[in-house]
Write a protein that holds these residues in place. Structure first.
Motif, PDB file in Angstrom:
ATOM      1  N   TYR A 197     -10.674 -16.571  -0.287  1.00  0.00           N
ATOM      2  CA  TYR A 197     -12.092 -16.393   0.061  1.00  0.00           C
ATOM      3  C   TYR A 197     -12.684 -15.286  -0.802  1.00  0.00           C
ATOM      4  CZ  TYR A 197     -16.427 -15.654   2.592  1.00  0.00           C
ATOM      5  OH  TYR A 197     -17.749 -15.531   2.905  1.00  0.00           O
ATOM      6  N   GLN A 198     -13.810 -15.572  -1.493  1.00  0.00           N
ATOM      7  CA  GLN A 198     -14.414 -14.630  -2.440  1.00  0.00           C
ATOM      8  C   GLN A 198     -13.367 -14.106  -3.427  1.00  0.00           C
ATOM      9  OE1 GLN A 198     -17.399 -14.725  -2.655  1.00  0.00           O
ATOM     10  NE2 GLN A 198     -18.393 -14.894  -0.685  1.00  0.00           N
ATOM     11  N   GLY A 199     -12.469 -15.016  -3.816  1.00  0.00           N
ATOM     12  CA  GLY A 199     -11.458 -14.643  -4.807  1.00  0.00           C
ATOM     13  C   GLY A 199     -10.286 -13.849  -4.252  1.00  0.00           C
ATOM     14  N   HIS A 200     -10.294 -13.570  -2.947  1.00  0.00           N
ATOM     15  CA  HIS A 200      -9.208 -12.795  -2.334  1.00  0.00           C
ATOM     16  C   HIS A 200      -8.214 -13.729  -1.638  1.00  0.00           C
ATOM     17  CE1 HIS A 200     -12.076  -9.622  -3.104  1.00  0.00           C
ATOM     18  NE2 HIS A 200     -11.174  -8.712  -2.775  1.00  0.00           N
ATOM     19  N   LEU A 201      -6.936 -13.511  -1.899  1.00  0.00           N
ATOM     20  CA  LEU A 201      -5.901 -14.375  -1.331  1.00  0.00           C
ATOM     21  C   LEU A 201      -5.412 -13.821   0.000  1.00  0.00           C
ATOM     22  CD1 LEU A 201      -3.948 -16.790  -1.609  1.00  0.00           C
ATOM     23  CD2 LEU A 201      -2.543 -15.409  -3.113  1.00  0.00           C
ATOM     24  N   PHE A 202      -5.404 -14.706   0.996  1.00  0.00           N
ATOM     25  CA  PHE A 202      -4.914 -14.347   2.338  1.00  0.00           C
ATOM     26  C   PHE A 202      -3.614 -15.080   2.643  1.00  0.00           C
ATOM     27  CE2 PHE A 202      -9.334 -13.245   2.560  1.00  0.00           C
ATOM     28  CZ  PHE A 202      -9.420 -12.204   3.487  1.00  0.00           C
ATOM     29  N   VAL A 203      -2.711 -14.403   3.358  1.00  0.00           N
ATOM     30  CA  VAL A 203      -1.505 -15.026   3.911  1.00  0.00           C
ATOM     31  C   VAL A 203      -1.695 -14.935   5.419  1.00  0.00           C
ATOM     32  CG1 VAL A 203       0.990 -14.904   4.112  1.00  0.00           C
ATOM     33  CG2 VAL A 203      -0.103 -14.336   1.936  1.00  0.00           C
ATOM     34  N   GLY A 204      -1.984 -16.077   6.061  1.00  0.00           N
ATOM     35  CA  GLY A 204      -2.382 -16.025   7.472  1.00  0.00           C
ATOM     36  C   GLY A 204      -3.685 -15.240   7.570  1.00  0.00           C
ATOM     37  N   HIS A 222       7.631  -7.171  -2.520  1.00  0.00           N
ATOM     38  CA  HIS A 222       8.514  -8.142  -3.191  1.00  0.00           C
ATOM     39  C   HIS A 222       9.297  -7.444  -4.305  1.00  0.00           C
ATOM     40  CE1 HIS A 222       9.876 -11.609  -5.483  1.00  0.00           C
ATOM     41  NE2 HIS A 222       9.530 -12.380  -4.476  1.00  0.00           N
ATOM     42  N   PRO A 223      10.642  -7.669  -4.350  1.00  0.00           N
ATOM     43  CA  PRO A 223      11.465  -6.931  -5.333  1.00  0.00           C
ATOM     44  C   PRO A 223      11.122  -7.218  -6.799  1.00  0.00           C
ATOM     45  CG  PRO A 223      12.771  -8.618  -4.198  1.00  0.00           C
ATOM     46  CD  PRO A 223      11.478  -8.508  -3.468  1.00  0.00           C
ATOM     47  N   LEU A 224      10.694  -8.456  -7.110  1.00  0.00           N
ATOM     48  CA  LEU A 224      10.435  -8.812  -8.520  1.00  0.00           C
ATOM     49  C   LEU A 224       8.953  -8.810  -8.863  1.00  0.00           C
ATOM     50  CD1 LEU A 224      12.940 -11.794  -8.907  1.00  0.00           C
ATOM     51  CD2 LEU A 224      13.243  -9.460  -9.715  1.00  0.00           C
ATOM     52  N   THR A 225       8.133  -9.309  -7.935  1.00  0.00           N
ATOM     53  CA  THR A 225       6.693  -9.433  -8.206  1.00  0.00           C
ATOM     54  C   THR A 225       5.898  -8.833  -7.048  1.00  0.00           C
ATOM     55  OG1 THR A 225       6.853 -11.665  -7.262  1.00  0.00           O
ATOM     56  CG2 THR A 225       6.866 -11.505  -9.662  1.00  0.00           C
ATOM     57  N   PRO A 226       5.918  -7.497  -6.888  1.00  0.00           N
ATOM     58  CA  PRO A 226       5.161  -6.896  -5.785  1.00  0.00           C
ATOM     59  C   PRO A 226       3.656  -7.135  -5.970  1.00  0.00           C
ATOM     60  CG  PRO A 226       6.002  -5.186  -7.264  1.00  0.00           C
ATOM     61  CD  PRO A 226       6.579  -6.488  -7.728  1.00  0.00           C
ATOM     62  N   MET A 227       3.004  -7.704  -4.960  1.00  0.00           N
ATOM     63  CA  MET A 227       1.582  -8.033  -5.055  1.00  0.00           C
ATOM     64  C   MET A 227       0.768  -6.978  -4.301  1.00  0.00           C
ATOM     65  SD  MET A 227       1.772 -10.668  -6.977  1.00  0.00           S
ATOM     66  CE  MET A 227       0.088 -11.282  -6.953  1.00  0.00           C
ATOM     67  N   GLN A 228       0.163  -6.039  -5.071  1.00  0.00           N
ATOM     68  CA  GLN A 228      -0.525  -4.917  -4.444  1.00  0.00           C
ATOM     69  C   GLN A 228      -2.050  -5.032  -4.506  1.00  0.00           C
ATOM     70  OE1 GLN A 228       1.830  -2.249  -6.649  1.00  0.00           O
ATOM     71  NE2 GLN A 228       3.394  -2.105  -5.064  1.00  0.00           N
ATOM     72  N   ASP A 229      -2.535  -6.203  -4.956  1.00  0.00           N
ATOM     73  CA  ASP A 229      -3.980  -6.409  -5.055  1.00  0.00           C
ATOM     74  C   ASP A 229      -4.249  -7.852  -4.639  1.00  0.00           C
ATOM     75  OD1 ASP A 229      -6.648  -6.457  -5.710  1.00  0.00           O
ATOM     76  OD2 ASP A 229      -6.396  -5.836  -7.800  1.00  0.00           O
ATOM     77  N   ALA A 230      -5.158  -8.057  -3.684  1.00  0.00           N
ATOM     78  CA  ALA A 230      -5.445  -9.417  -3.204  1.00  0.00           C
ATOM     79  C   ALA A 230      -6.580 -10.074  -3.981  1.00  0.00           C
ATOM     80  CB  ALA A 230      -5.791  -9.387  -1.718  1.00  0.00           C
ATOM     81  N   ASP A 231      -7.284  -9.296  -4.825  1.00  0.00           N
ATOM     82  CA  ASP A 231      -8.409  -9.836  -5.597  1.00  0.00           C
ATOM     83  C   ASP A 231      -7.865 -10.538  -6.837  1.00  0.00           C
ATOM     84  OD1 ASP A 231     -10.519 -10.296  -7.326  1.00  0.00           O
ATOM     85  OD2 ASP A 231     -11.552  -8.426  -6.845  1.00  0.00           O
ATOM     86  N   LEU A 232      -7.764 -11.869  -6.769  1.00  0.00           N
ATOM     87  CA  LEU A 232      -7.097 -12.620  -7.839  1.00  0.00           C
ATOM     88  C   LEU A 232      -7.856 -12.577  -9.161  1.00  0.00           C
ATOM     89  CD1 LEU A 232      -5.611 -15.735  -6.012  1.00  0.00           C
ATOM     90  CD2 LEU A 232      -4.615 -13.470  -6.371  1.00  0.00           C
ATOM     91  N   VAL A 233      -9.187 -12.413  -9.104  1.00  0.00           N
ATOM     92  CA  VAL A 233      -9.957 -12.290 -10.349  1.00  0.00           C
ATOM     93  C   VAL A 233      -9.483 -11.044 -11.094  1.00  0.00           C
ATOM     94  CG1 VAL A 233     -12.265 -11.956 -11.342  1.00  0.00           C
ATOM     95  CG2 VAL A 233     -11.951 -13.527  -9.409  1.00  0.00           C
ATOM     96  N   ARG A 234      -9.273  -9.961 -10.328  1.00  0.00           N
ATOM     97  CA  ARG A 234      -8.819  -8.699 -10.917  1.00  0.00           C
ATOM     98  C   ARG A 234      -7.350  -8.792 -11.359  1.00  0.00           C
ATOM     99  NH1 ARG A 234     -10.955  -4.450  -6.897  1.00  0.00           N
ATOM    100  NH2 ARG A 234      -9.057  -5.031  -5.777  1.00  0.00           N
ATOM    101  N   VAL A 235      -6.524  -9.431 -10.506  1.00  0.00           N
ATOM    102  CA  VAL A 235      -5.094  -9.590 -10.824  1.00  0.00           C
ATOM    103  C   VAL A 235      -4.937 -10.342 -12.147  1.00  0.00           C
ATOM    104  CG1 VAL A 235      -2.935 -10.742 -10.141  1.00  0.00           C
ATOM    105  CG2 VAL A 235      -4.262  -9.479  -8.436  1.00  0.00           C
ATOM    106  N   LEU A 236      -5.655 -11.477 -12.261  1.00  0.00           N
ATOM    107  CA  LEU A 236      -5.508 -12.315 -13.455  1.00  0.00           C
ATOM    108  C   LEU A 236      -6.109 -11.642 -14.686  1.00  0.00           C
ATOM    109  CD1 LEU A 236      -4.286 -15.021 -14.254  1.00  0.00           C
ATOM    110  CD2 LEU A 236      -6.561 -16.015 -14.051  1.00  0.00           C
TER     111      LEU A 236
END
Length: 432
Positions: A131-138, A150-164
Motif C-alpha cells: 500500500y503506497q509502495g509499503h510492503l506489509f506482512v499481515g 533475517h540472517p542473509l537479507t535483513p529488511m529494515q525498510d518497508a518503502d519498496l520504492v526507496r529499497v529498490l
C-alpha cells in the motif's frame, strides 16, 4: 529449441521452493507447467507445456553470479519461444542494498531491449500486501515483521520504492491503489506516462486478488514482469483473453502414481515438527529418528534406517525417516558438531537414503525442508519436475522421469513452514 516449444510464459525464480510456489499458482490458474532446476544443458520435451519455471539459487549469491545465471536462463527461455518473461522473487522482497532484485531486473530489461517493468511482490492470500509502495506482512510493516532480523537479507525498510532505488541507478516509480481503482486501462496509461518520463521500475500496490487481476490485465503485453507468486495466479486468465492459451481442463494432471511411499524430513521448523508428531500418532511404529551425533560416528545409524525402511516398505505402508528434532536436541548437536556440519550430516544421510530407496522401488517421495529438498533432488540427479495438483497452499505433487523406471517418480517438496498438521498422511491420500 526444445521439442514442441511454444510456451507462453518463461519464469526465472531466485530459489528452488519459490519456483515451485510460482509453478503451483500457474497450474491453479490453468497452465500446464514444468519446473527445471538450473538452466537446462540438454534438449527438453515441452510438448503439452504452457509455462516453464527455471529455478536458480540467485537470491543471496554475489550480484555478478545472480546476473549471469539469470541472463543464461532468459536466453534459454527465449529460445523456447516464451511470449512473456517473469522474474520471480520472494513476496517479502528479500534483498540487500547491493541487490539482487535491482541488478537482475536491469540486466533482463537490457537483454530484452525493454524500457520498463513492474514489481508486484504482493501475495494477499498469504498476508503480503503493498500500500503506497509499503510492503506489509499481515498487519505489520515489513521492517517490523521479523524480516528485519533475517540472517542473509535483513529488511529494515518497508518503502519498496526507496529499497529498490538503492539497488539500481534507474528511476523507480509507483502505481498506487488510487490508479488501480480506475481499472486496467488507467493503470496502463499511468505506466506509459511513467515510461515516457524514463521511469524504468514501477512498484505496484496490491491489497487483494482483484488488484492483481487489474495489474495482470494492464501488463500482459510487457516483455518482462517481476514479482511474487501471487501475480502468477492472475496472469493465465489474461493469456486466455489474448488467445495465447487454450482452456485446459486438468492442467495439473499427472501419470498414475506407483511404488512405495516415503517421507524424508530434515526441517526443524514448528510446522514440520507438528507434521512429524501427527504422522507418528497415526503410525506409532512408522518412523525412524536420525540423530546427527550418531551419524557423525559413521554409517551404522544410516544402515539401521535403511533396514527399518525396507521392512516397512515391504508391508506397503508409508515410512518416515526424520532428523526433525526440538530446539534442545538441535542445539546440543550443533554445539557438539558445529551448525554447518550437523546440517550437512543430516542432508547427506537423507539424500543417500533417498537414492537407495528410490532405486529399490519407492515411487512416492515427500521431502520436508528447503535445504533437504535441494540436497535430495541433487542426489537423485533430477532436473525437471512436471507440476501437479496442490496438496496444501504452495506445495504441489510433481513428477519426474527416472532412468531405468517405466513410471515417473512422484515427488512433493515442502519448505519447512508449509502445510497443515496432517500433511504427511494426507499428501498420499490426494495422490492417485
Amino acid at each position: 529449441m526444445g521439442m514442441g516449444a511454444n510456451i507462453v510464459l518463461g519464469a526465472i525464480a531466485d530459489d528452488f521452493t519459490g519456483a515451485t510456489d510460482l509453478a503451483n499458482n500457474l497450474v491453479r490458474g490453468g497452465m500446464r507447467c514444468l519446473q527445471v532446476i538450473g538452466v537446462p544443458q540438454q534438449e527438453i520435451d515441452l510438448t503439452d507445456i504452457d509455462a516453464v519455471v527455471v529455478a536458480l539459487k540467485s537470491r543471496s549469491c554475489p550480484v555478478v553470479e545472480a546476473v549471469a545465471d539469470s541472463q543464461a536462463a532468459l536466453e534459454w527461455l527465449r529460445q523456447q519461444g516464451a511470449r512473456q518473461l517473469f522474474f520471480k522473487y520472494c513476496s517479502t522482497f528479500d534483498s540487500t542494498d547491493k541487490g539482487n532484485i535491482g541488478p537482475v531486473a536491469d540486466a533482463l530489461l537490457e537483454a530484452l531491449d525493454a524500457r520498463q517493468t513492474v514489481m508486484v511482490p504482493a501475495f494477499p492470500i498469504n498476508g503480503r500486501t503493498v500500500y503506497q509502495g509499503h510492503l506489509f506482512v499481515g498487519d505489520r510493516l515489513l521492517n517490523d515483521s521479523g524480516m528485519q532480523h533475517h540472517p542473509l537479507t535483513p529488511m529494515q525498510d518497508a518503502d519498496l520504492v526507496r529499497v529498490l532505488a538503492r539497488q539500481t541507478p534507474h528511476p523507480v516509480g509507483l502505481v498506487n491503489r488510487t490508479v488501480l481503482a480506475q481499472g486496467a486501462g488507467a493503470t496502463r496509461t499511468h505506466l506509459t506516462m511513467l515510461a515516457d518520463q524514463g521511469v524504468r521500475h514501477v512498484i505496484c500496490d496490491s491489497l487483494d486478488e482483484q488488484d492483481l487481476d487489474i495489474l495482470a490485465e494492464a501488463i500482459v503485453a510487457m516483455p518482462l514482469v517481476t514479482g511474487g507468486s501471487g501475480l502468477g495466479q492472475a496472469l493465465p486468465a489474461q493469456y486466455r483473453a489474448q488467445g495465447w492459451l487454450d482452456m485446459i481442463s486438468e492442467p495439473g494432471r499427472l501419470s498414475p502414481a506407483t511404488g512405495g511411499a516415503l517421507v524424508l524430513s530434515g526441517s526443524c521448523s514448528r510446522a514440520t515438527l507438528a507434521q512429524v508428531a501427527d504422522f507418528l500418532a497415526k503410525h506409532p511404529d512408522g518412523g525412524f529418528a536420525l540423530d546427527p551425533l550418531a551419524l557423525a560416528e559413521g554409517g551404522q545409524q544410516q544402515e539401521q534406517a535403511l533396514a527399518f525402511a525396507r521392512k516397512r516398505l515391504s508391508q506397503e505402508v508409508p515410512v518416515l525417516l526424520y532428523a526433525s528434532a526440538d530446539t534442545e536436541k538441535v542445539n546440543a548437536a550443533q554445539q557438539a558438531l558445529g551448525v554447518a556440519h550437523a546440517g550437512a550430516l543430516v542432508e547427506e544421510a537423507l539424500s543417500q537414503l533417498a537414492v537407495k530407496l528410490v532405486d529399490e522401488g519407492v515411487g512416492r517421495l515427500l521431502v520436508a525442508g528447503g535445504e533437504t529438498s535441494g540436497a535430495v533432488v541433487s542426489a537423485l540427479g533430477i532436473t525437471t519436475l512436471r507440476i501437479g495438483e496442490q496438496i496444501d497452499p504452495g506445495v504441489p505433487w510433481t513428477q519426474t522421469p527416472m532412468v531405468g523406471r517405466e513410471a515417473p517418480l512422484s515427488l512433493a517438496l515442502k519448505s519447512g513452514n508449509f502445510g497443515g498438521v496432517d500433511f504427511f498422511t494426507r499428501a498420499f491420500e490426494v495422490l492417485v
